[in-house]
Design a protein around this motif. Structure first.
Motif, short mmCIF file in Angstrom:
data_model
loop_
_atom_site.label_atom_id
_atom_site.label_comp_id
_atom_site.label_asym_id
_atom_site.label_seq_id
_atom_site.Cartn_x
_atom_site.Cartn_y
_atom_site.Cartn_z
N ASN A 1 0.89 -2.94 -7.33
CA ASN A 1 1.11 -3.77 -8.44
C ASN A 1 0.05 -3.88 -9.24
OD1 ASN A 1 4.01 -5.72 -8.47
ND2 ASN A 1 3.44 -4.68 -6.56
N ASN B 1 8.17 -3.56 12.41
CA ASN B 1 8.47 -4.11 11.03
C ASN B 1 9.50 -4.80 11.26
OD1 ASN B 1 9.34 -4.20 8.14
ND2 ASN B 1 8.03 -2.25 7.95
N ARG C 1 -4.90 -19.09 -18.25
CA ARG C 1 -4.06 -18.05 -18.59
C ARG C 1 -3.02 -18.73 -19.63
NH1 ARG C 1 -2.72 -14.11 -13.29
NH2 ARG C 1 -4.93 -12.72 -13.65
N ALA D 1 9.78 -0.62 -8.59
CA ALA D 1 9.53 -1.95 -9.29
C ALA D 1 8.57 -2.12 -10.21
CB ALA D 1 9.94 -3.06 -8.21
N ALA D 2 7.34 -1.80 -9.94
CA ALA D 2 6.37 -2.05 -10.62
C ALA D 2 6.45 -1.14 -12.18
CB ALA D 2 5.07 -1.66 -10.04
N THR E 1 1.72 -2.69 -1.27
CA THR E 1 2.48 -3.39 -2.40
C THR E 1 1.75 -4.19 -3.25
OG1 THR E 1 4.41 -3.64 -0.90
CG2 THR E 1 4.68 -4.82 -2.84
N GLU E 2 0.94 -4.73 -2.78
CA GLU E 2 0.00 -5.53 -3.78
C GLU E 2 -0.87 -4.44 -4.69
OE1 GLU E 2 -2.71 -8.60 -2.52
OE2 GLU E 2 -3.97 -8.58 -4.16
N GLN F 1 -4.69 -9.63 -11.15
CA GLN F 1 -3.46 -10.19 -10.97
C GLN F 1 -3.63 -11.72 -10.37
OE1 GLN F 1 -0.49 -7.31 -9.18
NE2 GLN F 1 0.47 -7.90 -10.94
N ALA G 1 -3.83 -7.37 0.06
CA ALA G 1 -3.01 -7.77 1.06
C ALA G 1 -2.18 -6.71 1.42
CB ALA G 1 -2.53 -9.11 0.87
N ILE H 1 4.29 -10.04 -7.24
CA ILE H 1 4.03 -8.65 -6.49
C ILE H 1 5.42 -8.28 -6.31
CG2 ILE H 1 3.19 -7.59 -4.40
CD1 ILE H 1 0.88 -9.79 -4.36
N VAL H 2 5.82 -7.02 -6.94
CA VAL H 2 7.05 -6.62 -6.71
C VAL H 2 7.38 -5.47 -5.81
CG1 VAL H 2 8.02 -7.82 -9.03
CG2 VAL H 2 7.10 -5.12 -9.05
N GLY H 3 8.50 -5.24 -5.29
CA GLY H 3 8.59 -3.97 -4.25
C GLY H 3 10.09 -4.23 -3.55
N GLN I 1 9.93 1.36 -2.94
CA GLN I 1 10.43 0.45 -3.98
C GLN I 1 9.29 -0.27 -4.76
OE1 GLN I 1 13.53 -0.19 -4.17
NE2 GLN I 1 14.49 0.84 -2.04
N ALA I 2 8.05 -0.49 -4.42
CA ALA I 2 7.00 -1.12 -4.82
C ALA I 2 6.75 -0.17 -6.08
CB ALA I 2 5.57 -0.96 -4.09
N LYS J 1 -1.55 -5.42 9.63
CA LYS J 1 -0.72 -5.73 8.84
C LYS J 1 -1.34 -6.24 7.42
CE LYS J 1 3.74 -5.31 10.99
NZ LYS J 1 3.43 -4.95 12.41
N GLN J 2 -0.68 -6.04 6.21
CA GLN J 2 -1.25 -7.05 5.15
C GLN J 2 -2.85 -6.77 4.80
OE1 GLN J 2 0.02 -10.13 3.01
NE2 GLN J 2 1.98 -9.30 3.47
N ALA K 1 12.30 1.19 6.18
CA ALA K 1 12.49 -0.18 6.72
C ALA K 1 12.71 -1.37 5.65
CB ALA K 1 11.29 -0.86 7.52
N CYS K 2 12.19 -0.76 4.51
CA CYS K 2 12.54 -1.70 3.35
C CYS K 2 13.97 -1.57 2.80
CB CYS K 2 11.64 -1.41 2.10
SG CYS K 2 9.78 -1.75 2.54
N ALA L 1 7.53 3.17 9.86
CA ALA L 1 8.00 1.80 9.46
C ALA L 1 6.68 0.78 9.78
CB ALA L 1 9.20 1.40 10.04
#
Lengths: 381, 381
Positions: B75, A31, A101, B97-98, B71-72, B221, B68, A222-224, B93-94, B205-206, B322-323, B9
């Motif tokens: 959201n 990571n 939009r 924050a969302a 986190t996405e 979104q 992806a 996309i938040v986080g 955190q995601a 990843k992603q 890790a974030c 992580a």
């Protein structure tokens, strides 16, 4: 023999791109936010890939937000402000949907699919904050006069300054179809925002970026965890971004020779087809067009039958953009340039690429002549 | 010797996952929306991968939206409604924050990091439309009583029905940390929405997904070509999703034996460390905790010095997630479970995985004892 003539829909990953990515799958898999040295090295490699990409754009790495592709980038660009936006009727679905939009004006294009900068100027309103014009159209390959549109934007800025209108205005381009064939230096293009992806330049799918010059305040969708300087959260796609950098560097290095090569091959195909079918309609700007693109229509013929007929001969082509192709709807681009329905419905998009050569073009030309000819005889029977 | 103890992580891609993905890079690279047979085969393989994933979740492929990453997905889940949301103070955190994008209540957890379903019940308001509780915490490994929380939601639904309150209410879980160690059948978990990703289960990843049961109306979104049934546009990540299916199938097949194996290894490490450091604080629920997770704190010691000291011995561990790790801020999770600052700041997260075995655990235990011991002597000098 298989001849792939749909590079505008997808490109195979260059084995060198795969090679660049592989170490980041199972070895340097850490990571990038982890603190120990092997992870810091991954972070450094990721950042270096962004610097490498930025250099080709003539930008700073900090101006890039890495995304999961052009569609996400376009959506992120359109979320950067509110008010009125101006775009064109022939944009990719992502731009049209993002524009819808908010309050928007979609300007018309001429019969070659080109937008007149003066038409853009006339569409501007006092609260227009974004103008979005694709660098090159994905169906007919027409390249837009972006530098001239940028000049209109600059004049609008000066006018607003004089009038005391503090509303900023930005120019965005979706360059996905032009990368590898057109110089994408953002200063020379004159754009404030630029979308591109890796999937169209022999890189990985679902990897893209949004360039936004320093003055543009992106609103994260996309938040986080706050990755990409808070503009787009989620653990970084290390392998993907490194693959994109490799793909872009290769596309950029080969751009001039490859553009010339595709230009000649495309024109050879065009001449052969024109000689065989005098009634064939060629769309896209005669001069300002992607060298690898050829859009031809055979009035009264069902293009889907052609696609399947050509497939039996190993020639893979598209009726239109891959996004619209499966939906059985007529292309909005062809309607916008004024093609009659019976012409539009007989359209093939032939997009050349790295695997294309004189042999494959000769083979494809023969196959197209045979399949179209057969279909014409069937229809006229 | 390198001992990687930060599987929470990132995980290395399983070579079998890479093998499953490789054909889709340069050979079966076609756009799944293209009409010709090789592209239709790609579409079929992509759809089959979704079916394979859905089967493990006990869901239908049509209920999955590929994204992806987690986190996405989070959201996207939080964008599915508007009104009040309930979550916990120890989420990723995601999620935090969302949640902060709307009216929200973040409920407290107990000293083991567990949320009491009754506390969730008391936080519900008439306009609460979403409750989001992570399956297992990424720092301390505590597993939440999701089935009991689901029961609270069902009772709330019945109550609303009786009261004539038509406001739907859904339960979402971010299962990213639990997959591969906990059964993620959505019916047994009792969730309406579930987020997971591939990067934590030896996949790419992603790449992630959001499961949403049929009744939930997701608001896209990212708009554009209308992929993923219009819920998330963009050309599909064919290789990534196929890799995720392979990774999940392997994680699911090995789940019971691997959980048992990690449980024994983790407990062996824990016993050794507890014997060496009677003052060591162990966090997370004693029973309801991921088997591969061990969170320990050494009061008065600077964990960052431990991380670097351990790194010189080839042992890679985290101070926290890790974030948050790179930001120099104290973990919100440790604060929430009531760890005093001088305890929290001396915390290591040790997360075991496929590469962990008895030898590497013995080596890591020795290294930790040496490095922590040395640091304790330095501090107390």
């Amino acid at each position: 023999m298989t001849v792939y003539l749909d590079h505008a829909a997808a490109t195979p990953m260059d084995p060198e791109v795969t090679k660049a990515m592989l170490p980041y799958f199972s070895d340097a898999f850490f990571n990038p936010s982890s603190p120990y040295a092997p992870a810091v090295t991954v972070r450094r490699d990721y950042d270096a890939a962004k610097v490498r990409i930025a250099a080709i754009l003539g930008a700073q790495a900090g101006e890039l937000t890495m995304t999961a592709g052009a569609t996400e980038s376009v959506n992120l660009a359109f979320a950067a402000g509110s008010g009125h936006v101006v775009t064109t009727v022939i944009e990719h679905q992502a731009v049209l949907a993002a524009a819808d939009r908010s309050d928007n004006t979609k300007v018309a294009v001429d019969a070659h699919g080109r937008v007149d900068p003066e038409v853009i100027r006339n569409a501007l309103q006092p609260d227009t904050w974004l103008v979005s014009v694709g660098l090159a159209n994905n169906e007919i390959g027409t390249v837009q006069p972006l530098a001239k549109i940028a000049e209109v934007i600059r004049q609008e800025r000066a006018k607003r300054r004089d009038e005391g209108n503090g509303q900023p205005i930005y120019l965005h381009t979706d360059a996905s179809q032009g990368v590898g064939q057109i110089d994408i230096n953002v200063a020379r293009l004159g754009v404030d925002l630029l979308t591109m992806n890796a999937a169209k330049i022999y890189g990985p799918k679902q990897v893209g970026l949004l360039y936004a010059e320093r003055g543009v305040n992106l609103t994260p969708q996309i938040v986080g965890g706050g990755q990409e300087q808070g503009r787009r959260s989620g653990t970084e796609n290390v392998a993907g971004v490194i693959g994109m950098a490799e793909a872009l560097a290769r596309a950029d290095a080969a751009r001039k020779t490859e553009t010339r090569r595709l230009f000649d091959l495309r024109n050879s195909l065009l001449s052969t087809l024109e000689a065989a079918f005098p009634e064939m309609v060629v769309s896209g700007h005669p001069k300002h067009r992607l060298s690898g693109h050829l859009h031809v229509s055979f009035p009264g013929i069902d293009a889907e039958r052609l696609v399947f007929g050509l497939e039996t001969k190993g020639v893979l082509v598209a009726t239109g953009s891959a996004c619209a192709a499966n939906k059985g709807t007529r292309s909005h681009v062809l309607t916008a340039i004024g093609l009659a329905p019976d012409v539009a419905d007989g359209s093939l998009r032939l997009s050349l690429g790295k695997s294309t050569n004189a042999d494959s073009i000769a083979y494809a030309a023969d196959a197209i002549i045979e399949v179209v000819g057969k279909e014409m005889r069937r229809v006229n029977r």
